[in-house]
Design a protein around this motif. Sequence first.
Motif, PDB file in Angstrom:
ATOM      1  N   GLY A  98      43.324  28.036 -16.378  1.00 40.85           N
ATOM      2  CA  GLY A  98      43.803  26.669 -16.256  1.00 40.85           C
ATOM      3  C   GLY A  98      43.304  25.965 -15.010  1.00 40.85           C
ATOM      4  N   GLY A  99      42.085  26.329 -14.559  1.00 44.86           N
ATOM      5  CA  GLY A  99      41.470  25.645 -13.432  1.00 44.86           C
ATOM      6  C   GLY A  99      41.661  26.329 -12.095  1.00 44.86           C
ATOM      7  N   ARG A 100      41.764  27.667 -12.099  1.00 44.29           N
ATOM      8  CA  ARG A 100      42.019  28.391 -10.845  1.00 44.29           C
ATOM      9  C   ARG A 100      40.840  29.237 -10.380  1.00 44.29           C
ATOM     10  N   ALA A 101      39.643  28.981 -10.885  1.00 42.40           N
ATOM     11  CA  ALA A 101      38.477  29.770 -10.478  1.00 42.40           C
ATOM     12  C   ALA A 101      37.909  29.255  -9.167  1.00 42.40           C
ATOM     13  N   LEU A 102      37.441  30.189  -8.359  1.00 41.47           N
ATOM     14  CA  LEU A 102      36.771  29.889  -7.097  1.00 41.47           C
ATOM     15  C   LEU A 102      35.588  30.833  -6.974  1.00 41.47           C
ATOM     16  N   LEU A 103      34.458  30.328  -6.526  1.00 38.31           N
ATOM     17  CA  LEU A 103      33.254  31.142  -6.397  1.00 38.31           C
ATOM     18  C   LEU A 103      32.889  31.320  -4.929  1.00 38.31           C
ATOM     19  N   GLY A 104      32.876  32.563  -4.477  1.00 35.55           N
ATOM     20  CA  GLY A 104      32.348  32.881  -3.156  1.00 35.55           C
ATOM     21  C   GLY A 104      30.936  33.410  -3.309  1.00 35.55           C
ATOM     22  N   VAL A 105      30.020  32.945  -2.472  1.00 43.45           N
ATOM     23  CA  VAL A 105      28.620  33.365  -2.587  1.00 43.45           C
ATOM     24  C   VAL A 105      28.093  33.811  -1.226  1.00 43.45           C
ATOM     25  N   GLY A 106      27.067  34.645  -1.280  1.00 48.20           N
ATOM     26  CA  GLY A 106      26.396  35.106  -0.073  1.00 48.20           C
ATOM     27  C   GLY A 106      25.147  35.869  -0.449  1.00 48.20           C
ATOM     28  N   LEU A 107      24.514  36.471   0.542  1.00 46.49           N
ATOM     29  CA  LEU A 107      23.293  37.233   0.279  1.00 46.49           C
ATOM     30  C   LEU A 107      23.591  38.624  -0.254  1.00 46.49           C
ATOM     31  N   GLY A 108      24.658  39.252   0.211  1.00 45.04           N
ATOM     32  CA  GLY A 108      24.969  40.612  -0.209  1.00 45.04           C
ATOM     33  C   GLY A 108      24.195  41.646   0.585  1.00 45.04           C
ATOM     34  N   GLY A 109      24.542  42.913   0.361  1.00 46.54           N
ATOM     35  CA  GLY A 109      23.892  44.011   1.062  1.00 46.54           C
ATOM     36  C   GLY A 109      22.534  44.361   0.474  1.00 46.54           C
ATOM     37  N   ASP A 110      21.652  44.888   1.315  1.00 47.79           N
ATOM     38  CA  ASP A 110      20.312  45.256   0.863  1.00 47.79           C
ATOM     39  C   ASP A 110      20.346  46.259  -0.285  1.00 47.79           C
ATOM     40  N   TYR A 111      21.319  47.172  -0.250  1.00 46.21           N
ATOM     41  CA  TYR A 111      21.355  48.254  -1.239  1.00 46.21           C
ATOM     42  C   TYR A 111      21.556  47.738  -2.655  1.00 46.21           C
ATOM     43  N   ASP A 112      22.242  46.591  -2.812  1.00 42.15           N
ATOM     44  CA  ASP A 112      22.441  46.027  -4.150  1.00 42.15           C
ATOM     45  C   ASP A 112      21.137  45.500  -4.746  1.00 42.15           C
ATOM     46  N   TYR A 113      20.118  45.373  -3.924  1.00 41.30           N
ATOM     47  CA  TYR A 113      18.801  44.926  -4.373  1.00 41.30           C
ATOM     48  C   TYR A 113      17.828  46.107  -4.451  1.00 41.30           C
ATOM     49  N   GLU A 114      17.792  46.903  -3.385  1.00 35.05           N
ATOM     50  CA  GLU A 114      16.754  47.921  -3.237  1.00 35.05           C
ATOM     51  C   GLU A 114      16.767  48.947  -4.358  1.00 35.05           C
ATOM     52  N   VAL A 115      17.957  49.414  -4.729  1.00 35.92           N
ATOM     53  CA  VAL A 115      18.008  50.508  -5.707  1.00 35.92           C
ATOM     54  C   VAL A 115      17.576  50.062  -7.101  1.00 35.92           C
ATOM     55  N   PHE A 116      17.502  48.746  -7.313  1.00 41.13           N
ATOM     56  CA  PHE A 116      17.048  48.222  -8.605  1.00 41.13           C
ATOM     57  C   PHE A 116      15.660  47.593  -8.513  1.00 41.13           C
ATOM     58  N   GLY A 117      15.011  47.762  -7.371  1.00 36.41           N
ATOM     59  CA  GLY A 117      13.661  47.235  -7.212  1.00 36.41           C
ATOM     60  C   GLY A 117      13.591  45.728  -7.166  1.00 36.41           C
ATOM     61  N   GLU A 118      14.678  45.083  -6.729  1.00 40.52           N
ATOM     62  CA  GLU A 118      14.687  43.625  -6.680  1.00 40.52           C
ATOM     63  C   GLU A 118      14.201  43.114  -5.329  1.00 40.52           C
ATOM     64  N   ARG A 119      13.780  41.860  -5.319  1.00 41.63           N
ATOM     65  CA  ARG A 119      13.202  41.220  -4.146  1.00 41.63           C
ATOM     66  C   ARG A 119      14.214  41.129  -3.008  1.00 41.63           C
ATOM     67  N   LEU A 120      13.795  41.594  -1.823  1.00 40.22           N
ATOM     68  CA  LEU A 120      14.605  41.434  -0.631  1.00 40.22           C
ATOM     69  C   LEU A 120      14.185  40.205   0.180  1.00 40.22           C
ATOM     70  N   THR A 121      12.931  39.802   0.043  1.00 43.61           N
ATOM     71  CA  THR A 121      12.427  38.674   0.807  1.00 43.61           C
ATOM     72  C   THR A 121      12.888  37.351   0.192  1.00 43.61           C
ATOM     73  N   ALA A 122      12.990  36.345   1.016  1.00 40.39           N
ATOM     74  CA  ALA A 122      13.313  34.969   0.594  1.00 40.39           C
ATOM     75  C   ALA A 122      14.654  34.861  -0.114  1.00 40.39           C
ATOM     76  N   ARG A 123      15.579  35.765   0.178  1.00 38.48           N
ATOM     77  CA  ARG A 123      16.873  35.704  -0.496  1.00 38.48           C
ATOM     78  C   ARG A 123      17.624  34.406  -0.182  1.00 38.48           C
ATOM     79  N   GLY A 124      17.477  33.920   1.045  1.00 34.40           N
ATOM     80  CA  GLY A 124      18.140  32.664   1.383  1.00 34.40           C
ATOM     81  C   GLY A 124      17.616  31.501   0.559  1.00 34.40           C
ATOM     82  N   ASP A 125      16.302  31.467   0.331  1.00 35.38           N
ATOM     83  CA  ASP A 125      15.714  30.404  -0.483  1.00 35.38           C
ATOM     84  C   ASP A 125      16.164  30.513  -1.934  1.00 35.38           C
TER      85      ASP A 125
END
Length: 275
Positions: A98-125
């Motif tokens: 009923g309209g109570r969602a909130l989204l928090g965002v950030g870059l996150g830890g390196d490990y959430d990217y590295e172990v899946f072979g995802e890009r670590l560079t330019a994460r801010g962009d």
Amino acid sequence: MRYGVTLPPFMEWSDPLTVVQMAAEADAAGWDGFFLWDHVTWNPEWGGTPPIADAWTCLAAAATATSHVLLGTVVTPLARRRPQILARQVLTVDHLSGGRALLGVGLGGDYDYEVFGERLTARGDVLDESLAVLTAMFTGGPVDFDGRYHHVHCPPMLPAPVNGTIPIWVGGHWPNRAPFERAARFDGVVPRKADDETGLVTTDDLRAIRLAIGREDDFAYVASGSTSGSDDVAAVSEWVGAGATWWLETLYPFGGRAGQMRDRLRAGPPRIPSR
């Protein structure tokens, strides 16, 4: 001051039914927000391989068991998410609640990217482009966006948010400037301390963050930590004096403390009496 709890859906709390029960307990105890960590894997440096539940699936279920708490993540590492999929998840939770969602965002830890072979560079962009796409989708209108990392030309992402918008809080490590410049464009900031083992900012840090962001409207300046109980108002009072508008009680099951932390949740927030 508003009061929420933040917790990882890990270990004993990886059972989605347990998370839903805890959300209902938070609702009944008078907390204003119930926020989950959003991880897809465990940092190998921490040792072990505990079970982890999906944050947005748990929040969708929690929406049906609560009536007033805001529901969201602190934080979702947006650079590793497809914004269109996340938009659908957030909007679904928004309508279930009923309209109570909130989204928090950030870059996150390196490990959430590295172990899946995802890009670590330019994460801010990537994060900034993803935010541009998401906020366009949350308007309820068609989206036309061409960036370096995202190319989106889609019809309206309906249904639109219940209240016309989805609040967005931005996480970042102080004193890095970019996350706080980013946060100033949205609805709140969830600060952590760079180069500090605890990651906890001080009241002096928060004062400096308020000056850097320069918002004096209904912007959310979020402080977090642990209190001894619902009568521990002294721990929160100093944050009010520093300009915090939200207190997030950090709960965790680590070290066999799941039961103790759940009792803390049930006891309710350390509300400062209104004058």
